[in-house]
Each structure stands twice: as C-alpha cells, then as structure tokens.
Design a protein around this motif. Sequence first.
Motif, short mmCIF file in Angstrom:
data_model
loop_
_atom_site.label_atom_id
_atom_site.label_comp_id
_atom_site.label_asym_id
_atom_site.label_seq_id
_atom_site.Cartn_x
_atom_site.Cartn_y
_atom_site.Cartn_z
N THR A 7 0.81 -1.17 -0.23
CA THR A 7 0.00 -0.24 0.00
C THR A 7 0.89 1.23 0.02
OG1 THR A 7 -0.14 0.12 2.49
CG2 THR A 7 -1.88 -1.20 1.21
N VAL A 8 0.18 2.28 -0.46
CA VAL A 8 0.88 3.54 -0.59
C VAL A 8 0.12 4.52 0.33
CG1 VAL A 8 2.03 3.35 -2.68
CG2 VAL A 8 -0.16 4.55 -2.55
N SER A 9 0.82 5.53 1.01
CA SER A 9 0.03 6.48 1.87
C SER A 9 -0.46 7.41 1.03
CB SER A 9 1.15 7.07 2.67
OG SER A 9 0.76 8.34 3.44
N PRO A 14 -0.48 12.86 -5.49
CA PRO A 14 -0.50 14.19 -6.21
C PRO A 14 -1.64 15.08 -5.48
CG PRO A 14 -0.17 12.67 -7.78
CD PRO A 14 -1.00 11.60 -6.73
N LEU A 15 -1.43 16.35 -5.26
CA LEU A 15 -2.24 17.27 -4.79
C LEU A 15 -2.81 18.03 -6.25
CD1 LEU A 15 -3.98 18.93 -2.60
CD2 LEU A 15 -1.79 20.53 -2.70
N ARG A 31 -8.07 15.53 -14.34
CA ARG A 31 -6.86 15.72 -13.51
C ARG A 31 -7.02 14.95 -12.27
NH1 ARG A 31 -7.01 20.53 -16.04
NH2 ARG A 31 -8.73 21.52 -14.36
N LEU A 32 -8.09 14.44 -11.43
CA LEU A 32 -8.08 13.70 -10.43
C LEU A 32 -7.77 12.27 -10.80
CD1 LEU A 32 -11.33 15.22 -8.36
CD2 LEU A 32 -8.78 15.04 -7.57
N ARG A 33 -8.51 11.77 -11.77
CA ARG A 33 -8.41 10.32 -12.13
C ARG A 33 -7.06 10.20 -12.76
NH1 ARG A 33 -13.29 11.41 -15.18
NH2 ARG A 33 -11.78 11.44 -17.30
N VAL A 38 -6.88 7.12 -5.70
CA VAL A 38 -7.30 8.17 -4.90
C VAL A 38 -6.25 9.15 -5.06
CG1 VAL A 38 -7.54 8.26 -2.32
CG2 VAL A 38 -7.90 6.18 -3.40
N ALA A 39 -6.69 10.31 -4.74
CA ALA A 39 -5.81 11.62 -5.07
C ALA A 39 -6.17 12.44 -4.09
CB ALA A 39 -6.25 12.35 -6.46
N ARG A 40 -5.18 13.54 -3.69
CA ARG A 40 -5.61 14.42 -2.64
C ARG A 40 -5.83 15.79 -3.42
NH1 ARG A 40 -0.90 16.75 -0.18
NH2 ARG A 40 0.50 15.95 -2.20
#
Length: 431
Positions: A7-9, A14-15, A31-33, A38-40
């Motif tokens: 897993t990654v944190s 990316p924000l 841009r979210l996709r 899961v993005a910030r």
Amino acid sequence: MPDNSGTVSLADMPLIELDPLGGDHHGDAARLREAGPVARAGLPGRVEVAAVTRYRDLVTLLRHPGVSKNYRNWSAYQRGDVGPHWPLWGMVGVDNAVTADNGEHRRLRDPIVTALTRRRVNALRSQIEATINNLLDDLACTANSSDGVVDLRADFAYPLPMATICDLIGVPHARRGELREAVAELFRTDRTVEQAADTQQRRHQLLASIIAEHRATAPDDMTSKLLQLQDSGDAALSGTELTDTLWLMVTAGHETTLGLTTNAIRALLTHPDQLVLARDEDRWDLGVEETLRWDPPITNFLARYPLHDITIAGVRIPAGTAVIAPYAAAGRDPEAYGDTAEQFLIHRTGPTTLSFGSGPHMCPGTALARSQATLALKALFTRFPHLELAVPVTEVPPVPSLFSNTAATLPVYLRAAAAPRPALPPAASPR
C-alpha cells in the motif's frame, strides 16, 4: 512509496487544486483520475481532502461500513482547522440525515423517505405537469415580447423544482425568493467567510420563521409532520435537526434538479443526433440518465470520514480524513464506461450512475428529481421543437462552485417552428 504490504500513503499522492469558480469541472475530474484511484484534492482555505476517483472504488467508499458521515469525526474539525470560520462550512456543519450514521441516520432519514415514496412522487405528476405547462406559457409570452431569447435556467429549470419542493414542504410563496437566494449562496465557493456566515444566519432566521408560522397554522404539509415528531419519543427531532432537515429538503430537492434539468437541455441541444433519438423514441428518461453520468449537477460531494485507517485501491487513507465523492470523475471513468466514456450517448451501456450516491446514504429524492427532469424535457422539446442556443456553448458561464456543476444562464431562441433560412442569391446564368 509502497510499504511492505504494497500500500501507499495518501500523503504520497499528487495534490489537485480544485477550481473554486467551477470553470472546468470535467478538467478537474480528469486530473483527479489521472492522479490515481485516490488523489488529494485542495479546497479553498488550504484545506486538503482525499478523492476516490474511479467508479468501482467510489462504490466501495460509499458502502464502506467503517466510514462515517458525521463531520465530528473529521480530524481537521477536531483540531479546529475547519469550522464556522471556514467559508465552505455550510456544506458540512449541519445536523440532518446527511451527517448522521446508523440508527441516528435512519431516525432522521425516515421522515424524508416517507414524504418521497415512489407512490407519493407519482401522485405529484399532474401537479408537476401543470407547473411545467404554466412555465412554458410564460416563456412563450416572454419570447414574444423580446427578441425571442429566453433564459431556460432562470425561467424554467429553476422555478419548476422550487415550486415542487416548496409546495411539498409548505414554504409560503412570499418566502421562496429569499430561500432560493440562500440556497444559491450555499453552493457558491467564491464567498468570503463573512458572506458565508451571513448566508447561514439568513437561512436559520428564514427557516425559524417558517416553522413558527406552521406552529400557528398547522397546515397539512411536511413541515407540520416534522413538527409532530418533536414530541414523539425515540423519533423526536431537536430544534436544530428540524431546521437542518428542512434545509436538506430544500437544497437537495431544488439544486440537484435545477442543475440536472439545465444540463440535460444543454446536452441535448449540443448533441442533435441524441436529441433526435430521444424525440423519435420518446425516451427522454434516457437523456436524463446520460446527463447524470456525463454532466452531473453535483460534481464533488462532501464528505466521509474513516473511523479507522482504510485502504482503497492500494492507497491507505488515515482515520479522520475527509474523503469526497467526485461524481464527475467516476461518471467518465473509462474502466466503467469504456472508450466512449467522454461521449454523450443516450443508449449507454455500463453501470448505474452514482450521481445520487449509493448505499445507505443514497439520496431519497432520486425518483422525484428524475421525474421532474424527464417531464420537463418532453414538454419543452415537444412544444418548442426548434430550440437553439442563443450563444455558443463555450460562452455559457458556469455557476461559481466546485460542487454545483451547471450553467449560470442558458439563453436560447424559443422557436416552435424552424427559423426561416436566409434567401439565397440568384443562381448565375449559364454562359
């Protein structure tokens, strides 16, 4: 970096700063996709949240038993980073079915579900159709007294759901304009802290006044039924819960349908081949469904808060993180809708839209919203089959919001008959 479990944190993702003016909802969604499953996401006030960007993973979030809807479980709220001093607090800091869990959620949701059963919605059909026909009559008069241009958002898509939900709740006609202004201000994300606080104060005062009038007159509407719950034992509503439940009914019952109807008209006008299909097959409901996927009225919905660390799509989301549902991103997810995900096609194959949510918090007003939008499209395009946008679609301004995704105006030429073609010059004589 992935840990030993693979897993990654979330902190490593990316924000993506979301545009508070709503200038490019689908660009933000793309841009979210692209940032990952899961993005910030960055919100106004330097507030960061997580965004679950893919359809399949968003379903997992919406149905996750370890995720709360109660803003009191948001770490940023517990630290004091967000609260009434945050301009977007009105979208979060309420006490109604949207922000409750489990038994409390059922207690606050049940009165709404009872008011919006499919049987009740079907019973409202004749009333909705009468409102639509009256609005179309008014539009025709407006067009005849002007240059033929009318604003379908202001004069059609807005008053229809406002009349329906206010009649259902029992909002006096004299109060509706002020209530509409408060709803519109809530969804704007370009407001200062002072402007947002003023909106909250005005909506509290307005709803308190409406409730007081109902206590005195006791009409037969939903507000009166909610008042009866205040002394009904386990189901009793506190004063704040009553006010915020009415607020939920007005905002969700109006803003979503307003945006859906506006967006569906715009989509059909800019996709004439799909408009022909909807008209020829009398399947305006398909236009509504495809609009919900392709151009949903709410693009980003706040918020959910994990009660413990959870992992979605290989990304670890810490407990207390606010997680938004970016419906616009999921709606054009190519993993769910294939290579045509970016296209508006009313004969769409693929999973059901998530634009009304999923799981226990799915919007109870879905049938009413779909019914109003479908009836509105059929009546509008039947009576005025040669509608045309009065400006290029690229010049239609958006509502300044990162939540509401719709046009601020929708100017059209209101035509029952095709516009006359300009005369052609006489053909040249053969030499």
